[in-house]
Write a protein that holds these residues in place. Structure first.
Motif, mmCIF file in Angstrom:
data_model
loop_
_atom_site.group_PDB
_atom_site.id
_atom_site.type_symbol
_atom_site.label_atom_id
_atom_site.label_comp_id
_atom_site.label_asym_id
_atom_site.label_seq_id
_atom_site.Cartn_x
_atom_site.Cartn_y
_atom_site.Cartn_z
ATOM 1 N N ALA A 1 2.432 2.783 2.041
ATOM 2 C CA ALA A 1 2.708 3.310 3.381
ATOM 3 C C ALA A 1 3.447 4.678 3.572
ATOM 4 N N LEU A 2 3.183 5.636 2.348
ATOM 5 C CA LEU A 2 3.618 7.038 2.501
ATOM 6 C C LEU A 2 2.967 7.649 3.462
ATOM 7 N N SER B 1 -0.806 12.410 -1.648
ATOM 8 C CA SER B 1 -2.084 12.304 -2.046
ATOM 9 C C SER B 1 -2.076 13.117 -3.668
ATOM 10 N N GLU B 2 -1.015 13.884 -3.878
ATOM 11 C CA GLU B 2 -1.116 14.545 -5.314
ATOM 12 C C GLU B 2 -0.273 13.830 -6.182
ATOM 13 N N LEU B 3 0.138 12.700 -5.966
ATOM 14 C CA LEU B 3 0.880 11.680 -7.056
ATOM 15 C C LEU B 3 0.008 10.599 -7.379
ATOM 16 N N SER B 4 0.647 10.011 -8.748
ATOM 17 C CA SER B 4 -0.399 9.018 -9.176
ATOM 18 C C SER B 4 0.248 7.648 -8.613
ATOM 19 N N GLN C 1 3.941 6.809 -9.147
ATOM 20 C CA GLN C 1 4.785 7.732 -8.719
ATOM 21 C C GLN C 1 4.962 7.324 -7.146
ATOM 22 N N ARG D 1 12.451 5.888 -0.476
ATOM 23 C CA ARG D 1 12.625 6.139 0.777
ATOM 24 C C ARG D 1 13.225 4.907 1.481
ATOM 25 N N GLY E 1 13.738 8.628 -10.684
ATOM 26 C CA GLY E 1 13.069 9.556 -11.712
ATOM 27 C C GLY E 1 12.099 10.647 -11.172
ATOM 28 N N LEU E 2 12.150 11.054 -9.956
ATOM 29 C CA LEU E 2 10.921 12.010 -9.431
ATOM 30 C C LEU E 2 11.853 13.085 -8.745
ATOM 31 N N ARG F 1 5.631 18.090 -3.255
ATOM 32 C CA ARG F 1 4.095 17.368 -3.430
ATOM 33 C C ARG F 1 3.877 16.513 -2.035
ATOM 34 N N LEU F 2 2.669 16.458 -2.121
ATOM 35 C CA LEU F 2 2.119 15.464 -0.926
ATOM 36 C C LEU F 2 1.848 14.136 -1.739
ATOM 37 N N TYR G 1 9.873 16.628 -7.208
ATOM 38 C CA TYR G 1 8.522 16.489 -6.726
ATOM 39 C C TYR G 1 8.487 16.508 -5.243
ATOM 40 N N SER H 1 0.690 -1.368 -0.058
ATOM 41 C CA SER H 1 0.097 -0.105 0.017
ATOM 42 C C SER H 1 1.064 1.034 0.202
#
Lengths: 267, 357
Positions: free
Chosen positions: B92-93, B139-142, B145, B153, B129-130, B136-137, B133, B90
């Motif tokens: 887990a971010l 929730s704002e990523l696909s 991503q 992480r 490759g990010l 960004r939060l 970014y 999931s």
């Protein structure tokens, strides 16, 4: 309901309800007058004593109640142990017991050594914490159940211990539950009467019992003036707690943004 | 500065995990993951692969046996103290932290200076490759991503072992291929030890150095992707990896390392795989049956039941006297319609004897 409140508020602004309806602010002045003395501000109004006592007791017990409630919620949601269901039921019990019963039983329990608390502020705080804790527990359980366990586990595998995880991951996400617990316990502490009436003393008089005393003496004007002020204090406290705890920012997906070159490249 | 590798091996010695006193999730399992290799734990739901992975991470503790990372016995070491990072199904971010803070989390925990942890986080984001970014939060990523942020992480901590718990399950099919290639490239370039859990056997075949197939809390077979596909140890593995048609056959005689086998009207010569003459099972891959509409040739007689067009191949269901066969044909131009009589023969690969368990 609205008419009832309007009626109540009107009471403060007339001389004697039912007898002399001249508009006056004298009840507010009697309750909350302030003047300058030799050492600075003098709280000369009749209500200040119980007011400050109530505010301080409520301010002390609200964070304690929220903390105990949320800690209990953490244990209930994240740990398993024998007798957990019974423990959970037990935390709800203090909600169900009538305030008068709690008040009397606290007196009986804490009137004699080894723990003598009657007549102190501590007994009031203790009573409020355990009376109002179930709300913190329920709000905490509801909020924490929505947190995926994998968030905790991710934090652990990244090297954080339970305390760091609690501080940096769990608590920030529990902000709405924390606000709910704080506001509820503060307001309940300010407005409780059934348990409080047994636990007040000369030194620690609470607003609610003071108001009842005034009403018994037919001093309705003062009683209602005091009540009105309490309403505004509690409204203000909600704003203060919200400001102190802060809002939880987790963002929401926005509708289609216009493409920028950076987004195009990385996608 | 760049991300280094401190890859270590993982060893399980007779590890058993029992839940609630009676449910055996992992039963006396032993294996070795070499340093720098990507090994996949593959199996159906409930086979024990996720429990095994969590025991490497320290999120579960073994009841019996030893777990070693490198040379160190970590059996009783909690997850916080192990040098192992995990990428969750999931993701887990942490939803209240932005991408930069998420990636730098592990570094912040270890007390690194803010500026240095931010720099390392940027290195990690570049790897996936990010870069750019950071603010960004999640929730704002696909989905893809978010998964790459989770990988970054885990990487920035330069762990001894990197764990993946079904990381691609929540992604759509096209994205899965792309992200699994990226994960494999990063793992190879950095020489990381990785243990990967999935139930998707195609994914396992594509990315792994070795695969450990688990079934019902034990290891069914372990080996390279080719070994598992071409020489399955038993019926379960034969059927789980790729599809397999299981047919009865007679092993007539053994000579050298080959055996003569009779499948209805067909005679083939196969590696004997230590089996004796008598009744045996044969596993035939769907692409190893050859269908011919010329019913005069030798072969097993059959009738086509169903015919499906899948773009780059045809799928046929053929009824024969040795059972219902599932056949895949690459010829999408000349197709065979249902109710047509066919003769079925075997290709010279993808046919293997399987031990009877």
């Amino acid at each position: 309901m609205d008419g009832f409140h309007h009626c109540g508020l009107l009471h403060d602004f007339v001389n004697t309800w039912g007898l002399d309806h001249t508009f006056t602010l004298k009840h507010y002045i009697t309750a909350f007058s302030v003047s300058w003395g030799e050492e600075g501000l003098l709280w000369t109004g009749a209500a200040w004593d119980s007011f400050w006592t109530t505010i301080s007791i409520a301010t002390v017990s609200a964070p304690l109640t929220a903390a105990v409630g949320l800690l209990t919620a953490y244990i209930l949601v994240r740990q398993t142990f024998a007798g957990k269901d019974l423990f959970e039921f037990g935390t709800m019990l203090s909600f169900a017991i009538p305030g008068t019963v709690i008040g009397v039983s606290y007196i009986l329990a804490f009137n004699i050594p080894p723990i003598e608390l009657t007549g102190t502020g501590a007994i009031l705080v203790l009573c409020f914490v355990f009376r109002n804790m179930p709300v913190g527990v329920r709000a905490g359980v509801a909020a924490m159940s929505q947190l995926d366990k994998s968030l905790d586990e991710a934090s652990l595998t990244l090297g954080a211990n339970s305390w760091y995880t609690c501080r940096k991951v769990v608590l920030p996400l529990l902000r709405p539950a924390i606000i709910a617990a704080l506001v509820y316990s503060f307001v309940r502490a300010m407005t409780a009467i059934s348990a409080v009436i047994f636990l007040v003393s000369a030194e620690y008089d609470m607003a609610t019992s003071y108001i009842i005393g005034r009403v018994e003496n037919n001093d309705y004007g003062l009683a209602i003036a005091y009540s009105t002020v309490l309403i505004f204090v509690m409204l203000a406290s909600v704003l203060v707690f919200q400001g102190l705890v802060g809002e939880r920012k987790i963002g929401r997906r926005e509708p289609e943004k216009t493409d920028t070159p950076a987004q195009n490249q990385a996608a | 500065m760049s991300i280094q590798s401190k890859a270590a091996s993982v060893t399980f010695e007779n590890v058993t995990k029992i839940y609630g006193g009676s449910v055996v999730a992992v039963d006396d399992v032993s294996f070795v993951v070499e340093a720098g290799a990507l090994v996949t734990l593959l199996g159906p739901s409930g086979c024990g692969k996720t429990t095994t992975l969590r025991m490497i991470a320290g999120l579960e503790m073994a009841n019996k046996g030893r777990v070693l990372i490198g040379d160190e016995n970590v059996t009783t070491l909690p997850a916080t103290d192990r040098d192992v990072s995990m990428v969750f199904q999931s993701y887990a971010l942490f939803p209240h932290m932005n991408v930069g803070e998420n990636v730098a989390y592990g570094l912040d925990v270890s007390g690194m200076a803010k500026s240095e942890s931010r720099d390392r986080a940027i290195e990690g984001l570049k790897l996936v490759g990010l870069n750019g970014y950071q603010e960004r939060l999640p929730s704002e990523l696909s989905g893809g991503q978010q998964q790459r942020v989770a990988v970054a992480r885990a990487l920035v901590l330069e762990p001894q072992v990197l764990l993946f718990d079904e990381p691609l399950s929540n992604l759509d099919a096209k994205l899965r291929r792309q992200v699994r290639e990226e994960i494999r490239d990063i793992q190879r370039n950095l020489g990381l030890t990785a243990v990967y859990v999935t139930h998707d056997q195609e994914e396992a075949l594509a990315v792994s150095d070795r695969i450990i197939v688990m079934n019902n809390a034990v290891i069914a077979q372990e080996g390279t992707p080719r070994e598992l596909y071409e020489e399955p140890a038993d019926i379960f593995v034969a059927d789980f990896i790729g599809d397999a048609n299981l047919v009865d056959a007679q092993l007539l005689s053994v000579s050298g390392d080959r055996a003569d086998v009779q499948i209805a009207e067909l005679s083939v010569s196969l590696p004997h795989r230590n089996l004796q003459p008598g009744s045996v099972n044969i596993a035939v891959r769907p692409e190893s049956f050859i269908l011919s509409t010329d019913t005069t040739t030798t072969g097993i007689a059959g009738t086509v039941d169903k015919c499906s067009y899948l773009g780059n191949h045809m799928e046929y269901s053929v009824t024969t006297n040795i059972g219902e066969l599932f056949v895949v044909a690459s010829d999408v131009v000349t197709t065979i319609q249902p109710k047509t009589g066919v003769k079925v023969t075997l290709a010279n690969h993808g046919v293997t004897l399987v031990a009877n368990t």
